[in-house]
Design an enzyme around this catalytic site. Structure first.
Site, short mmCIF file in Angstrom:
data_model
loop_
_atom_site.label_atom_id
_atom_site.label_comp_id
_atom_site.label_asym_id
_atom_site.label_seq_id
_atom_site.Cartn_x
_atom_site.Cartn_y
_atom_site.Cartn_z
N SER A 226 0.80 -1.16 0.02
CA SER A 226 0.19 -0.13 -0.08
C SER A 226 0.79 1.31 0.17
CB SER A 226 -0.97 0.04 1.22
OG SER A 226 -0.24 0.15 2.37
N ILE B 188 3.18 4.23 -0.31
CA ILE B 188 4.32 4.87 -1.08
C ILE B 188 4.74 3.61 -1.85
CG2 ILE B 188 6.67 5.74 -1.01
CD1 ILE B 188 5.76 7.61 1.08
N SER C 23 11.71 10.15 7.15
CA SER C 23 10.75 10.84 7.53
C SER C 23 11.14 12.40 7.87
CB SER C 23 9.71 10.46 8.44
OG SER C 23 8.61 11.60 8.99
N TYR D 218 8.01 7.45 17.24
CA TYR D 218 8.24 7.15 15.77
C TYR D 218 9.34 8.05 15.37
CZ TYR D 218 7.02 7.94 10.76
OH TYR D 218 6.96 7.89 9.34
N LYS E 84 13.19 7.10 13.48
CA LYS E 84 13.49 7.66 12.31
C LYS E 84 14.83 8.33 12.70
CE LYS E 84 10.13 6.35 9.76
NZ LYS E 84 10.11 5.23 8.66
N SER F 266 -1.65 7.92 2.35
CA SER F 266 -1.58 6.85 2.24
C SER F 266 -2.41 6.10 3.36
CB SER F 266 0.00 6.35 2.56
OG SER F 266 0.34 6.64 3.54
#
Length: 336
Positions: free
Chosen positions: A59, A61, A189, A202, A206, A238
């Site tokens: 799904s 990107i 990100s 998160y 990253k 997305s």
């Protein structure tokens, strides 16, 4: 004569700066990547016949990357946990390209099952003989306050986004070092280069990816044919918002709301491929004002902190009011 030249220069410089400002206002990528998109190699001319492994290909990107790579003539390995969705993506790749069934390998992969990664890499090599490109796109995001987020969620994000990505990379990198060439492109990100409220763990995962792969790039400086690139997208339309972690592992995420203001995944994927074939080490891909924030954070951090603190407080207030975490930067909660 000299006076005329000086006068002309004084007129041209402001005009040049004005044009650059106008381009930046309407841009959706950093200047290096935009330059490559205008004057660099086209993916269609560089990726035909290349063996490309895409994780998170079911799904978003990853799915868009699969379609665009198929149109470029790349042979594909599609990996994610949901085999039925991977098969759907494969079928569409075959419909939109000249690839044959054997040119696309559906390979279910769970980044958390690190003990299986060696076997998965061997399966790819057995099928295609080699790997030219690995695109690390698998992972999950987060929507919760740091003070309310359980340590289990923090651990899950680091296990999946960081350790899972590093694990599969090490298997592929060993093969690329043996063959003497290859490209590893990792989706980070904008939260990998700046702090963002409601995404503390998160962002930490990253940041970890940024530190690891930037260090790896330096270690591989004596191997110029192995290319390491980081991709830092802003908000992209997305399904990632439908599977984000909240403050507890099994708590479902809130309604994501309208996502139309975000960059289409197809545009993000196109810019990624352009950066990859043109050797861009780090790509900032985002609509404004998130792209501007990247520049402020990088080059004027004090001002960047001020802007982020201002927007961040609004984001938290709107999140508590049940609004979408990203669009809430630009909206105010109803007070009545």
């Amino acid at each position: 004569m000299d006076c005329c030249v000086v006068t002309a220069l004084w007129c041209l410089i402001p005009l040049y700066l004005l044009i650059r400002l106008a381009l930046f206002i309407f841009s959706d990528a950093d200047f290096t990547l935009l330059w490559a998109s205008l004057f660099g190699h086209a993916p269609e001319n560089k990726l035909k016949g290349q063996v490309v492994w895409v994780t998170g290909a079911s799904s978003g990107i990853g799915e868009e990357l699969a379609y665009q790579l198929a149109k470029c003539g790349s042979r594909l390995i599609l990996s994610a946990r949901r085999e039925d969705e991977l098969s759907r993506v494969k079928n569409h790749c075959l419909e939109c390209s000249d690839l044959q069934t054997d040119d696309i390998l559906v390979l279910p992969l769970d980044l958390l099952e690190r003990s299986s990664h060696e076997e998965k890499a061997k399966a790819v090599i057995q099928h295609f003989g080699h790997i030219d490109v690995l695109i690390n796109n698998g992972g999950r995001s987060q929507r919760s306050l740091a003070t309310e987020t359980s340590i289990d969620v923090c651990e899950a994000l680091m296990e999946l986004n960081f350790l899972g990505t590093v694990s599969i990379t090490k298997q592929v990198l060993a093969h690329m070092m043996q063959q003497g060439r290859g490209s590893i492109v990792t989706v980070s990100s904008v939260t990998g280069i700046m702090g963002v409220p409601l995404a503390s763990s998160y962002a930490a995962s990253k940041h970890a990816l940024q530190g690891y792969f930037n260090s790896l790039r330096i270690e591989l400086s004596d191997r110029p044919n192995i290319f390491i690139s980081m991709v830092c997208p802003g908000p992209v339309k997305s399904q990632i918002v439908q599977h984000v972690f909240t403050e507890e592992l099994n708590k479902p995420p809130p309604n994501p709301g309208d996502q139309d203001y975000k960059m289409p995944a197809s545009r993000c994927a196109r810019l990624m491929l352009i950066g990859m074939v043109n050797g861009v080490n780090e790509m900032w891909i985002s609509r404004q004002p998130f792209l501007l924030l990247c520049y402020l954070w990088q080059y004027t951090p004090t001002f960047g902190w001020f802007i982020m603190n201002t927007l961040g407080m609004r984001r938290i207030q709107n999140f508590k009011a049940g609004l979408d975490a990203d669009s809430s930067y630009f909206t105010k909660p109803k007070t009545s």
